[in-house]
Design an enzyme around this catalytic site. Sequence first.
Site, PDB file in Angstrom:
ATOM      1  CB  SER A 127      -1.044  -0.018   1.358  1.00 28.59           C
ATOM      2  OG  SER A 127      -1.444   1.399   1.326  1.00 28.59           O
ATOM      3  CB  ALA A 128       0.427   4.577  -1.713  1.00 28.78           C
ATOM      4  CB  THR A 129      -0.555   3.396   3.952  1.00 31.67           C
ATOM      5  OG1 THR A 129      -0.576   2.078   3.643  1.00 31.67           O
ATOM      6  CG2 THR A 129      -2.119   4.142   3.587  1.00 31.67           C
TER       7      THR A 129
ATOM      8  CE1 TYR B 285      -3.783   0.135   3.906  1.00 30.33           C
ATOM      9  CE2 TYR B 285      -4.763  -1.781   4.886  1.00 30.33           C
ATOM     10  CZ  TYR B 285      -4.487  -1.160   3.682  1.00 30.33           C
ATOM     11  OH  TYR B 285      -4.389  -1.685   2.559  1.00 30.33           O
TER      12      TYR B 285
ATOM     13  CE  LYS C   1      -2.163  -4.294   3.125  1.00 31.14           C
ATOM     14  NZ  LYS C   1      -2.328  -5.306   2.365  1.00 31.14           N
TER      15      LYS C   1
HETATM   16  C1  WQD Z   1      -9.108   9.636   0.549  1.00 30.42           C
HETATM   17  C2  WQD Z   1      -9.513  11.051   0.741  1.00 30.42           C
HETATM   18  C3  WQD Z   1      -9.941  11.377   2.998  1.00 30.42           C
HETATM   19  C4  WQD Z   1     -13.666   9.341   3.116  1.00 30.42           C
HETATM   20  C5  WQD Z   1      -6.364   4.533   1.525  1.00 30.42           C
HETATM   21  C6  WQD Z   1      -7.006   2.940   1.563  1.00 30.42           C
HETATM   22  C7  WQD Z   1      -6.325   2.249   0.624  1.00 30.42           C
HETATM   23  C8  WQD Z   1      -5.091   2.140   0.571  1.00 30.42           C
HETATM   24  C9  WQD Z   1      -4.443   3.563   0.177  1.00 30.42           C
HETATM   25  C10 WQD Z   1      -4.203   0.127  -0.498  1.00 30.42           C
HETATM   26  C11 WQD Z   1      -8.625  11.406   2.043  1.00 30.42           C
HETATM   27  C12 WQD Z   1     -11.061  11.940   2.225  1.00 30.42           C
HETATM   28  C13 WQD Z   1     -12.558  10.175   2.961  1.00 30.42           C
HETATM   29  C14 WQD Z   1     -14.689  10.130   3.382  1.00 30.42           C
HETATM   30  C15 WQD Z   1     -13.243  12.250   2.921  1.00 30.42           C
HETATM   31  N1  WQD Z   1      -4.455   1.454  -0.363  1.00 30.42           N
HETATM   32  N2  WQD Z   1     -12.349  11.296   2.597  1.00 30.42           N
HETATM   33  N3  WQD Z   1     -14.672  11.677   3.592  1.00 30.42           N
HETATM   34  O1  WQD Z   1      -7.243   7.573   3.348  1.00 30.42           O
HETATM   35  O2  WQD Z   1      -5.876   7.371   1.052  1.00 30.42           O
HETATM   36  O3  WQD Z   1      -6.311   5.538   2.526  1.00 30.42           O
HETATM   37  O4  WQD Z   1      -4.891   4.178   1.387  1.00 30.42           O
HETATM   38  O5  WQD Z   1      -4.258  -0.536   0.408  1.00 30.42           O
HETATM   39  O6  WQD Z   1      -7.036   2.410  -0.578  1.00 30.42           O
HETATM   40  O7  WQD Z   1      -6.786   2.661   2.855  1.00 30.42           O
HETATM   41  O8  WQD Z   1      -8.313   6.785   1.157  1.00 30.42           O
HETATM   42  O9  WQD Z   1     -10.665   6.706   0.480  1.00 30.42           O
HETATM   43  O10 WQD Z   1     -10.071   6.674   3.125  1.00 30.42           O
HETATM   44  O11 WQD Z   1      -9.618   8.632   1.600  1.00 30.42           O
HETATM   45  O12 WQD Z   1     -13.192  13.535   2.887  1.00 30.42           O
HETATM   46  O13 WQD Z   1     -16.108   9.836   3.807  1.00 30.42           O
HETATM   47  O14 WQD Z   1     -10.789  11.180   1.180  1.00 30.42           O
HETATM   48  O15 WQD Z   1      -9.593  12.468   4.051  1.00 30.42           O
HETATM   49  O16 WQD Z   1      -8.077  12.738   1.865  1.00 30.42           O
HETATM   50  P1  WQD Z   1      -6.823   6.971   1.901  1.00 30.42           P
HETATM   51  P2  WQD Z   1      -9.743   7.137   1.672  1.00 30.42           P
END
Ligand code: WQD
Length: 257
Positions: free
Chosen positions: A47-49, A71, A75
């Site tokens: 994951s990019a995380t 999370y 990873k």
């Molecule tokens: C995206 C943006 C939130 C929900 C991901 C996932 C997963 C991982 C990469 C593989 C953020 C904003 C979100 C909402 C919002 N990939 N948001 N209202 O946080 O980049 O995490 O990391 O493992 O795909 O874990 O993805 O979709 O939760 O949030 O404003 O109801 O949308 O603040 O800026 P995130 P996300």
Amino acid sequence: MHFTGLKSVGESWQQAAQYLDNNVGGTACLVAAMERASVQRLVFSSSATVYGQPDAVPISESAPLRTTNSYGRSKLLCEDILRELQMADSRWQVALLRYFNPVGAHTSGLIGEKPTGVPNNLMPYITQVAAGQHPFLRVFGDDYPTVDGTGVRDYIHVMDLAKGHLAALHYLEREGKGIAVNLGTGSGVSVLQLAAAFTQATGIAIAHQILARRQGDVASCYAATDLALNALAWRAQLSIEAMCADAWRWEQSVRNL
Ligand code: WQD
């Protein structure tokens, strides 16, 4: 935001324990089973995380690995296990695929993700707003240093992601060695831009309200894509509008709309 190494303040230990059990425990069990079956070639969903709050974007695979939430920590622990395994035993070849933000569904509308409860991720929440399940989209913060103040991410169609897995498998077969590689489009899209793209693709307006930032979120995260192109001969093809249209078709199919 203070990160304790396994979770950030504000995350629950239950959530952290679930990620550790599922991701780290699951990977350890998988590797043991593969070893017993003499199967030592693995394409792993990372994951990019694992990059946490990047120093710069786009993020290259050589960027520092550090995490801001449980999370991402789980990873990164899996990556460490698989890196050490390859160093200890050259028979093992692992492709660590650092997914950025997978969204969308199969174009047939018959295969997609079905989150349990209220989705954490943005796209499924948007499709549930479009279906009338929620009155508006909660936007977690509009004071980030980004194009419109909302969080920027690299959304990638799940069908492109699937093709990335095949390209990684062919790489392992061809090169006989492991790799850590980003799977993203290389383009950053903000929360409000994704909501606008959804409206553009479906004709459905998405009401929203600005709320406080979410614990563990980073401002901006999108991929450097040259290693994926040069090593895997792979790049994402599908547009953000296609991601929205396919996600919406799946939501309608699930609800028989
Ligand atoms: C995206 C943006 C939130 C929900 C991901 C996932 C997963 C991982 C990469 C593989 C953020 C904003 C979100 C909402 C919002 N990939 N948001 N209202 O946080 O980049 O995490 O990391 O493992 O795909 O874990 O993805 O979709 O939760 O949030 O404003 O109801 O949308 O603040 O800026 P995130 P996300």
